[in-house]
Design an enzyme around this catalytic site. Structure first.
Site, PDB file in Angstrom:
ATOM      1  N   CYS A  72       0.931  -1.043   0.055  1.00 44.27           N
ATOM      2  CA  CYS A  72       0.109  -0.058   0.291  1.00 44.27           C
ATOM      3  C   CYS A  72       0.821   1.249  -0.037  1.00 44.27           C
ATOM      4  O   CYS A  72       1.980   1.284   0.452  1.00 44.27           O
ATOM      5  CB  CYS A  72      -0.877   0.157   1.053  1.00 44.27           C
ATOM      6  SG  CYS A  72      -2.090  -1.524   1.475  1.00 44.27           S
ATOM      7  N   GLY A 100       0.300   0.526  -5.140  1.00 51.48           N
ATOM      8  CA  GLY A 100      -1.184  -0.218  -4.939  1.00 51.48           C
ATOM      9  C   GLY A 100      -2.092   0.302  -5.896  1.00 51.48           C
ATOM     10  O   GLY A 100      -2.539   1.472  -6.084  1.00 51.48           O
ATOM     11  N   ASN A 140       0.292   0.792   6.058  1.00 50.85           N
ATOM     12  CA  ASN A 140       0.650  -0.027   5.068  1.00 50.85           C
ATOM     13  C   ASN A 140       1.657  -0.832   6.051  1.00 50.85           C
ATOM     14  O   ASN A 140       2.404  -0.362   6.697  1.00 50.85           O
ATOM     15  CB  ASN A 140       1.732   1.102   4.392  1.00 50.85           C
ATOM     16  CG  ASN A 140       2.811   0.457   3.200  1.00 50.85           C
ATOM     17  OD1 ASN A 140       3.903   1.065   3.072  1.00 50.85           O
ATOM     18  ND2 ASN A 140       2.631  -0.661   3.119  1.00 50.85           N
ATOM     19  N   GLY A 141       1.661  -2.044   5.377  1.00 59.04           N
ATOM     20  CA  GLY A 141       2.322  -3.346   6.038  1.00 59.04           C
ATOM     21  C   GLY A 141       1.486  -4.286   6.461  1.00 59.04           C
ATOM     22  O   GLY A 141       0.358  -4.326   6.280  1.00 59.04           O
ATOM     23  N   CYS A 179      12.943  -2.735   5.173  1.00 54.95           N
ATOM     24  CA  CYS A 179      12.732  -3.754   3.970  1.00 54.95           C
ATOM     25  C   CYS A 179      13.756  -3.397   2.684  1.00 54.95           C
ATOM     26  O   CYS A 179      13.422  -2.413   2.144  1.00 54.95           O
ATOM     27  CB  CYS A 179      11.274  -3.894   3.455  1.00 54.95           C
ATOM     28  SG  CYS A 179      11.161  -4.610   2.200  1.00 54.95           S
ATOM     29  N   TYR A 183      13.023  -3.335  -5.517  1.00 50.25           N
ATOM     30  CA  TYR A 183      11.834  -3.368  -6.441  1.00 50.25           C
ATOM     31  C   TYR A 183      10.852  -2.464  -6.214  1.00 50.25           C
ATOM     32  O   TYR A 183      10.177  -1.660  -7.105  1.00 50.25           O
ATOM     33  CB  TYR A 183      11.487  -4.791  -6.312  1.00 50.25           C
ATOM     34  CG  TYR A 183       9.956  -4.843  -7.171  1.00 50.25           C
ATOM     35  CD1 TYR A 183       9.997  -4.824  -8.619  1.00 50.25           C
ATOM     36  CD2 TYR A 183       8.770  -4.921  -6.456  1.00 50.25           C
ATOM     37  CE1 TYR A 183       8.802  -5.017  -9.212  1.00 50.25           C
ATOM     38  CE2 TYR A 183       7.628  -5.006  -7.100  1.00 50.25           C
ATOM     39  CZ  TYR A 183       7.592  -4.912  -8.531  1.00 50.25           C
ATOM     40  OH  TYR A 183       6.516  -4.947  -9.259  1.00 50.25           O
ATOM     41  N   CYS A 227      15.815  -5.782   6.803  1.00 50.04           N
ATOM     42  CA  CYS A 227      15.078  -6.877   6.661  1.00 50.04           C
ATOM     43  C   CYS A 227      15.478  -7.463   5.542  1.00 50.04           C
ATOM     44  O   CYS A 227      15.516  -6.636   4.221  1.00 50.04           O
ATOM     45  CB  CYS A 227      13.977  -6.788   6.876  1.00 50.04           C
ATOM     46  SG  CYS A 227      12.779  -8.544   6.510  1.00 50.04           S
TER      47      CYS A 227
HETATM   48  P1  5GP Z   1       8.679 -14.196 -12.491  1.00 49.80           P
HETATM   49  O1  5GP Z   1       9.519 -14.693 -13.516  1.00 49.80           O
HETATM   50  O2  5GP Z   1       9.161 -14.649 -11.109  1.00 49.80           O
HETATM   51  O3  5GP Z   1       7.149 -14.650 -12.869  1.00 49.80           O
HETATM   52  O4  5GP Z   1       8.588 -12.672 -12.382  1.00 49.80           O
HETATM   53  C1  5GP Z   1       9.614 -11.906 -12.326  1.00 49.80           C
HETATM   54  C2  5GP Z   1       9.234 -10.497 -12.401  1.00 49.80           C
HETATM   55  O5  5GP Z   1       8.258 -10.062 -11.358  1.00 49.80           O
HETATM   56  C3  5GP Z   1      10.464  -9.462 -12.294  1.00 49.80           C
HETATM   57  O6  5GP Z   1      10.382  -8.782 -13.369  1.00 49.80           O
HETATM   58  C4  5GP Z   1      10.100  -8.482 -11.001  1.00 49.80           C
HETATM   59  O7  5GP Z   1      10.337  -7.170 -11.204  1.00 49.80           O
HETATM   60  C5  5GP Z   1       8.520  -8.816 -10.853  1.00 49.80           C
HETATM   61  N1  5GP Z   1       8.206  -8.567  -9.333  1.00 49.80           N
HETATM   62  C6  5GP Z   1       8.891  -9.077  -8.279  1.00 49.80           C
HETATM   63  N2  5GP Z   1       8.307  -8.667  -7.179  1.00 49.80           N
HETATM   64  C7  5GP Z   1       6.874  -8.332  -7.442  1.00 49.80           C
HETATM   65  C8  5GP Z   1       5.779  -8.076  -6.734  1.00 49.80           C
HETATM   66  O8  5GP Z   1       5.930  -7.934  -5.422  1.00 49.80           O
HETATM   67  N3  5GP Z   1       4.771  -7.754  -7.446  1.00 49.80           N
HETATM   68  C9  5GP Z   1       4.780  -7.621  -9.009  1.00 49.80           C
HETATM   69  N4  5GP Z   1       3.647  -7.300  -9.495  1.00 49.80           N
HETATM   70  N5  5GP Z   1       5.840  -8.152  -9.813  1.00 49.80           N
HETATM   71  C10 5GP Z   1       6.886  -8.315  -8.953  1.00 49.80           C
HETATM   72 FE1  SF4 Z   2       9.476  -8.611   3.208  1.00 48.75          FE
HETATM   73 FE2  SF4 Z   2      11.936  -8.366   4.532  1.00 48.75          FE
HETATM   74 FE3  SF4 Z   2      11.709  -9.370   1.964  1.00 48.75          FE
HETATM   75 FE4  SF4 Z   2      11.260  -6.737   2.575  1.00 48.75          FE
HETATM   76  S1  SF4 Z   2      13.097  -7.827   2.952  1.00 48.75           S
HETATM   77  S2  SF4 Z   2      10.005  -8.159   1.269  1.00 48.75           S
HETATM   78  S3  SF4 Z   2      10.175  -7.087   4.676  1.00 48.75           S
HETATM   79  S4  SF4 Z   2      10.806 -10.503   3.953  1.00 48.75           S
HETATM   80 MG    MG Z   3      10.006  -6.385 -13.163  1.00 50.50          MG
END
Ligand code: 5GP
Ligand code: SF4
Ligand code: MG
Length: 451
Positions: A2, A28, A102-103, A235, A241, A433
């Site tokens: 969020c 979000g 958020n969290g 985090c 990302y 983390c």
């Molecule tokens: P995969 O190959 O694992 O299906 O997708 C990898 C892609 O997912 C990467 O380009 C990365 O940027 C994206 N990604 C990583 N974490 C998240 C997330 O929390 N949400 C979304 N929508 N994409 C993510």
């Molecule tokens: Fe979650 Fe910690 Fe990974 Fe961040 S670093 S996505 S808070 S487990």
């Molecule tokens: Mg990506």
């Protein structure tokens, strides 16, 4: 995940909050909501969809007053429906109060059970609503003390904004998992998940809300209370990302950190190749750093469409890898006949990456080398990022060689955790983390789904 924002002491509080939420839209996309206060009562509106769809000019005029808070949501706890949209607001014995969160709380289930046994009636299935029940049930005589007491009973990740008819509160859990920053706009105070929200409304960045801190903003100005001692575990995935590259998060510019992640990656996992290609948008800054470090050309060999909605009508004669193809296309002129290094930020399930690799091969690449600016994602997040369950994470049960074979790349290289922490500015390895990469969870999770 969020995004949250708040404004105190500005005649156009709701409109500024709306703009701040727009800048936080990447955090979000499922729903958006704003609650305003005119000093006597609260006014609110929530709707599914993006900020621009959820609010019209006319809607905003129905949110009067000089303070407001807002929320954009991507569900991590509770299903995707209007009743689970933030912010939440209620009237309790000491007056009206709204919250944007958020969290993810790690003791949400036990807390909810306890509250329900005491008679609380929940309107949503989110963990965020628990804050209001705790405040309503508190015996403390001021709302601020009630907030402070409530925060002692919750565990896990929370960056929060509260709004009453008289003041605004910003607070962060002792770990500081999620970002939260304080800024100024002339005489007004503003709070937001990320500084990119301040840039849009021309507010100036003052400082981070500290882990474990409660900031109270009212007509007398700003005061700070420490709710609990800090145990910093920010985090690291916000830098890898989640956050926007133009934001300053945890005291560092995100673009700079990502660029540095790419440079570290190039040193640890160099590749013999002709050209570096990012997976847009999230892989771009790291790919630039990677290419610069190795002196290789950087090219946009994957072109992204920015107009992909939630669902799209597919022709009856099915198209292979339709979802990914809608979003990305390989530029043959960049790729054909070349050895390509593809740089991305993370691999989750591996399904998208596999399709992207196929696409690049079809466009005529002679070799494909995949480089990831993070370590293998081996565990879920319980602190607010929507990662799938452990079983679905490809790296939880497969070695790097197995993942390489599954993705169909010639070589695969991940950045080490040390490399990540160096780039994030934690050379001593502390303060962050990294549980989804290391399994080192700062807060234990009671039996529950999380996510
Ligand atoms: P995969 O190959 O694992 O299906 O997708 C990898 C892609 O997912 C990467 O380009 C990365 O940027 C994206 N990604 C990583 N974490 C998240 C997330 O929390 N949400 C979304 N929508 N994409 C993510
Ligand atoms: Fe979650 Fe910690 Fe990974 Fe961040 S670093 S996505 S808070 S487990
Ligand atoms: Mg990506």
């Amino acid at each position: 995940m969020c995004g949250i924002a708040g404004v105190f002491g500005h005649p156009e509080a709701a409109k500024l909050t709306y703009l701040a939420l727009h800048a936080l839209q990447h955090r979000g996309q499922e729903s958006a909501g704003i609650v305003s206060s005119d000093g006597t009562r609260l006014y609110g509106h929530r709707a599914m969809g993006h900020v621009a769809e959820a609010f019209s000019e006319e809607r905003l005029t129905k949110l009067p007053g000089d303070s407001a808070l807002g929320h954009v949501r991507y569900s991590t706890a509770g299903d995707s429906s209007l009743r689970n949209c933030g912010p939440f607001w209620v009237d309790h014995a000491l007056g009206p109060i709204a919250v944007a969160h958020n969290g993810n709380l790690t003791n949400a289930e036990t807390l909810r059970r306890t509250l329900e046994e005491e008679g609380a009636i929940f309107q949503s299935t989110t963990d965020s609503e628990a804050f209001l029940h705790l405040i309503a049930r508190s015996r403390e005589v001021t709302t601020v003390e009630r907030i402070r007491e409530a925060l002692k009973r919750v565990e896990g990740a929370y960056s929060l904004i509260f709004l009453t008819d008289r003041f605004l509160v910003a607070a962060r859990d002792p770990y500081g998992f999620r970002p939260l920053v304080l800024g100024r706009l002339r005489d007004a105070w503003v709070v937001a998940s990320e500084t990119c929200a301040f840039d849009l409304i021309e507010a100036t960045f003052e400082r981070e809300v500290a882990p474990g801190e409660i900031v109270v903003i009212d007509a007398n100005g700003v005061r700070s209370l420490q709710s609990q001692p800090a145990r910093e575990a920010r985090c690291v995935f916000e830098h890898i990302y989640f956050s926007r590259p133009d934001s300053v998060v945890f005291g560092k510019n995100v673009y700079t950190v990502r660029n540095q992640l790419g440079r570290e990656l190039a040193r640890e996992q160099p590749a013999k190749a002709d050209v570096v290609v990012p997976v847009p948008d999230s892989g771009v800054p790291a790919a630039i750093g990677y290419a610069a470090e190795l002196g290789l050309p950087f090219e946009m060999g994957l072109i992204r469409s920015h107009y992909v909605g939630r669902t799209f009508i597919e022709p009856s004669q099915s198209i292979r890898h339709f979802g990914v193809k809608l979003k990305l296309n390989a530029a043959r002129s960049v790729i054909e006949g070349k050895r390509i290094v593809v740089v991305d930020d993370s691999i989750v399930r591996g399904t998208t990456s596999r399709k992207i690799v196929k696409m690049i091969r079809q466009a005529g690449a002679t070799e494909v080398h995949l480089r990831i600016s993070a370590p293998p994602t081996t565990g879920p997040c319980f602190y607010g990022i929507d990662t799938p369950t452990k079983r679905e994470l490809i790296a939880s049960s497969h070695s790097v060689d197995e993942i390489r074979d599954y993705l169909g790349v010639d070589t695969l290289g991940y950045l080490s955790l040390d490399g990540v922490l160096r780039a994030a500015g934690a050379a001593d390895g502390r303060g962050f983390c990294h549980a989804c990469f290391s399994g080192d969870y700062p807060v234990g999770v009671r039996a529950q789904g999380g996510g």
